[in-house]
Design an enzyme around this catalytic site. Structure first.
Site, PDB file in Angstrom:
ATOM      1  N   LYS A 110       0.754  -1.165   0.084  1.00 36.33           N
ATOM      2  CA  LYS A 110      -0.124   0.108   0.143  1.00 36.33           C
ATOM      3  C   LYS A 110       0.888   1.216  -0.007  1.00 36.33           C
ATOM      4  O   LYS A 110       0.490   2.227  -1.007  1.00 36.33           O
ATOM      5  CB  LYS A 110      -0.904  -0.047   1.145  1.00 36.33           C
ATOM      6  CG  LYS A 110      -2.015  -1.066   1.204  1.00 36.33           C
ATOM      7  CD  LYS A 110      -2.979  -1.081   2.588  1.00 36.33           C
ATOM      8  CE  LYS A 110      -2.282  -1.265   3.951  1.00 36.33           C
ATOM      9  NZ  LYS A 110      -1.492  -2.142   4.123  1.00 36.33           N
ATOM     10  N   ARG A 138      -9.749   1.059   8.481  1.00 33.44           N
ATOM     11  CA  ARG A 138      -9.432  -0.350   8.741  1.00 33.44           C
ATOM     12  C   ARG A 138     -10.539  -0.810   9.677  1.00 33.44           C
ATOM     13  O   ARG A 138     -10.302  -1.891  10.098  1.00 33.44           O
ATOM     14  CB  ARG A 138      -8.057  -0.031   9.831  1.00 33.44           C
ATOM     15  CG  ARG A 138      -6.762  -0.579   9.270  1.00 33.44           C
ATOM     16  CD  ARG A 138      -5.852  -0.181  10.170  1.00 33.44           C
ATOM     17  NE  ARG A 138      -4.529  -0.972   9.836  1.00 33.44           N
ATOM     18  CZ  ARG A 138      -3.476  -0.374   9.326  1.00 33.44           C
ATOM     19  NH1 ARG A 138      -3.526   0.737   8.905  1.00 33.44           N
ATOM     20  NH2 ARG A 138      -2.135  -0.934   9.163  1.00 33.44           N
ATOM     21  N   ARG A 175      11.868  -5.519   5.438  1.00 32.60           N
ATOM     22  CA  ARG A 175      11.824  -4.487   4.802  1.00 32.60           C
ATOM     23  C   ARG A 175      12.491  -2.987   5.523  1.00 32.60           C
ATOM     24  O   ARG A 175      12.485  -3.396   6.646  1.00 32.60           O
ATOM     25  CB  ARG A 175      10.634  -3.698   4.410  1.00 32.60           C
ATOM     26  CG  ARG A 175       9.565  -3.569   5.377  1.00 32.60           C
ATOM     27  CD  ARG A 175       8.178  -3.388   4.828  1.00 32.60           C
ATOM     28  NE  ARG A 175       7.051  -2.982   6.125  1.00 32.60           N
ATOM     29  CZ  ARG A 175       5.822  -2.786   5.761  1.00 32.60           C
ATOM     30  NH1 ARG A 175       5.325  -2.901   4.672  1.00 32.60           N
ATOM     31  NH2 ARG A 175       5.122  -2.453   6.969  1.00 32.60           N
ATOM     32  N   ARG A 187      14.225   1.038   9.933  1.00 32.93           N
ATOM     33  CA  ARG A 187      13.368  -0.079  10.217  1.00 32.93           C
ATOM     34  C   ARG A 187      12.352   0.024  11.296  1.00 32.93           C
ATOM     35  O   ARG A 187      12.468   0.863  12.253  1.00 32.93           O
ATOM     36  CB  ARG A 187      14.049  -1.237  10.584  1.00 32.93           C
ATOM     37  CG  ARG A 187      14.837  -2.128   9.486  1.00 32.93           C
ATOM     38  CD  ARG A 187      15.640  -3.351   9.727  1.00 32.93           C
ATOM     39  NE  ARG A 187      16.712  -3.388   8.947  1.00 32.93           N
ATOM     40  CZ  ARG A 187      16.560  -4.315   8.028  1.00 32.93           C
ATOM     41  NH1 ARG A 187      15.594  -5.090   7.661  1.00 32.93           N
ATOM     42  NH2 ARG A 187      17.857  -4.505   7.199  1.00 32.93           N
ATOM     43  N   ARG A 212      -0.729  -8.320  13.263  1.00 35.93           N
ATOM     44  CA  ARG A 212      -1.136  -7.236  12.360  1.00 35.93           C
ATOM     45  C   ARG A 212      -2.018  -8.066  11.326  1.00 35.93           C
ATOM     46  O   ARG A 212      -3.183  -7.371  10.911  1.00 35.93           O
ATOM     47  CB  ARG A 212      -0.163  -6.484  11.838  1.00 35.93           C
ATOM     48  CG  ARG A 212       0.609  -5.551  12.609  1.00 35.93           C
ATOM     49  CD  ARG A 212       1.830  -5.055  12.599  1.00 35.93           C
ATOM     50  NE  ARG A 212       1.954  -4.382  11.138  1.00 35.93           N
ATOM     51  CZ  ARG A 212       3.197  -4.071  10.520  1.00 35.93           C
ATOM     52  NH1 ARG A 212       4.424  -4.367  10.893  1.00 35.93           N
ATOM     53  NH2 ARG A 212       2.900  -3.257   9.459  1.00 35.93           N
TER      54      ARG A 212
HETATM   55  P1  AMP Z   1       0.682   0.996   8.982  1.00 36.44           P
HETATM   56  O1  AMP Z   1       1.795   1.945   8.753  1.00 36.44           O
HETATM   57  O2  AMP Z   1      -0.504   1.362   7.948  1.00 36.44           O
HETATM   58  O3  AMP Z   1       1.037  -0.575   8.997  1.00 36.44           O
HETATM   59  O4  AMP Z   1      -0.033   0.903  10.550  1.00 36.44           O
HETATM   60  C1  AMP Z   1       1.165   0.795  11.585  1.00 36.44           C
HETATM   61  C2  AMP Z   1       0.088   0.599  12.801  1.00 36.44           C
HETATM   62  O5  AMP Z   1      -0.578   1.742  12.965  1.00 36.44           O
HETATM   63  C3  AMP Z   1      -0.993  -0.550  12.913  1.00 36.44           C
HETATM   64  O6  AMP Z   1      -0.409  -1.700  13.037  1.00 36.44           O
HETATM   65  C4  AMP Z   1      -1.924  -0.073  13.741  1.00 36.44           C
HETATM   66  O7  AMP Z   1      -1.334  -0.095  15.079  1.00 36.44           O
HETATM   67  C5  AMP Z   1      -1.655   1.588  13.668  1.00 36.44           C
HETATM   68  N1  AMP Z   1      -2.832   2.226  12.758  1.00 36.44           N
HETATM   69  C6  AMP Z   1      -2.530   2.456  11.408  1.00 36.44           C
HETATM   70  N2  AMP Z   1      -3.671   3.013  10.857  1.00 36.44           N
HETATM   71  C7  AMP Z   1      -4.812   2.620  11.674  1.00 36.44           C
HETATM   72  C8  AMP Z   1      -6.088   2.797  11.581  1.00 36.44           C
HETATM   73  N3  AMP Z   1      -6.821   3.384  10.496  1.00 36.44           N
HETATM   74  N4  AMP Z   1      -6.863   2.258  12.297  1.00 36.44           N
HETATM   75  C9  AMP Z   1      -6.291   1.570  13.640  1.00 36.44           C
HETATM   76  N5  AMP Z   1      -5.060   1.618  13.853  1.00 36.44           N
HETATM   77  C10 AMP Z   1      -4.240   2.069  12.881  1.00 36.44           C
END
Ligand code: AMP
Length: 229
Positions: free
Chosen positions: A23, A98, A137, A170, A182
């Site tokens: 993404k 989400r 990554r 990282r 996750r």
């Molecule tokens: P990401 O960078 O999108 O993988 O997000 C990293 C972490 O941030 C996730 O594992 C969640 O803990 C939190 N997070 C990011 N976006 C959301 C969202 N829309 N709703 C809830 N938690 C989020």
């Protein structure tokens, strides 16, 4: 209408998919190509953690465990970000919504601004490949280009091909163990959004197991369609 005229409403494109689906990588490319703004709630939350804000303090432990931060916190930071003028040319939402509650709140937020979701694109991948993708990554600290220990190494170790930077980052939550948590959160809370947008006729699916460039082209065709709609 070509989607660029003064009457066009700015496109709002949602990228759905589990951690590691690409993404962030793809949103950056679409941002460059279409002049849309990538809006990643993960990035916004990491910035809040780094800045030591109250929201960041509350979010930190949940993020480290691979869970979902509360809708209230996420919606507050998203709303603030959407209020900034650069989002007026359209946004690519990466990692938001989400949950169904977030999707409904997004509808209300956009409706208040006379906008609506243009398209939701599901990046389809296999869970086991995601663990390998995420746990290797890293990104360039200067330009944000994404790299991978196995799948996408810089030509010279320790030097970013894109900008020549030599410092890399990282994420603390990119460990095999946290990725599994996750992925579980994704299947329990986020995967139902595929049906949510599908029922509204707004869903497109892209096979995201292939080459990064091929996925970009498939997405670009869909975004061009959303802009012209
Ligand atoms: P990401 O960078 O999108 O993988 O997000 C990293 C972490 O941030 C996730 O594992 C969640 O803990 C939190 N997070 C990011 N976006 C959301 C969202 N829309 N709703 C809830 N938690 C989020």
């Amino acid at each position: 209408m070509d989607g660029t005229g003064p009457t066009a409403t700015p496109p709002v494109v949602i990228l759905l998919g589990p951690p590691g689906a690409g993404k962030g990588t793809q949103a950056r490319r679409l941002e460059e190509r279409f002049g849309l703004v990538q809006l990643s709630t993960g990035d916004l939350l990491r910035a809040a953690v780094a800045a030591g804000t109250e929201a960041g303090r509350q979010a930190q432990a949940v993020m480290e465990a691979g869970g979902l931060v509360s809708d209230a916190i996420v919606l507050a930071i998203l709303k603030d970000r959407l209020a900034e003028p650069d989002t007026g040319s359209g946004v690519i939402l990466d990692g938001f919504p989400r949950t169904t509650a977030q999707a409904e709140a997004l509808d209300a937020l956009l409706a208040a601004a006379g906008q609506a979701v243009g398209a939701a694109i599901a990046l389809e991948v296999e869970d086991e490949a995601m663990v390998a993708r995420v746990s290797g990554r890293f990104t360039c600290a200067s330009c944000g280009e994404g790299w991978h220990d196995t799948f996408k190494r810089p030509a010279r170790d320790g030097v970013c091909d894109a900008c020549g930077g030599t410092a890399f980052r990282r994420r603390a939550d990119d460990t095999a163990e946290t990725v599994r948590a996750r992925l579980e959160a994704y299947h329990a809370e986020t995967a139902p959004l595929v049906a949510f947008y599908g029922a509204r006729g707004q869903l497109a699916r892209v096979d995201a197991m292939g080459a990064i460039d091929d996925v970009t082209e498939a997405l670009a065709a869909l975004v061009a369609g959303a802009r012209a709609a």
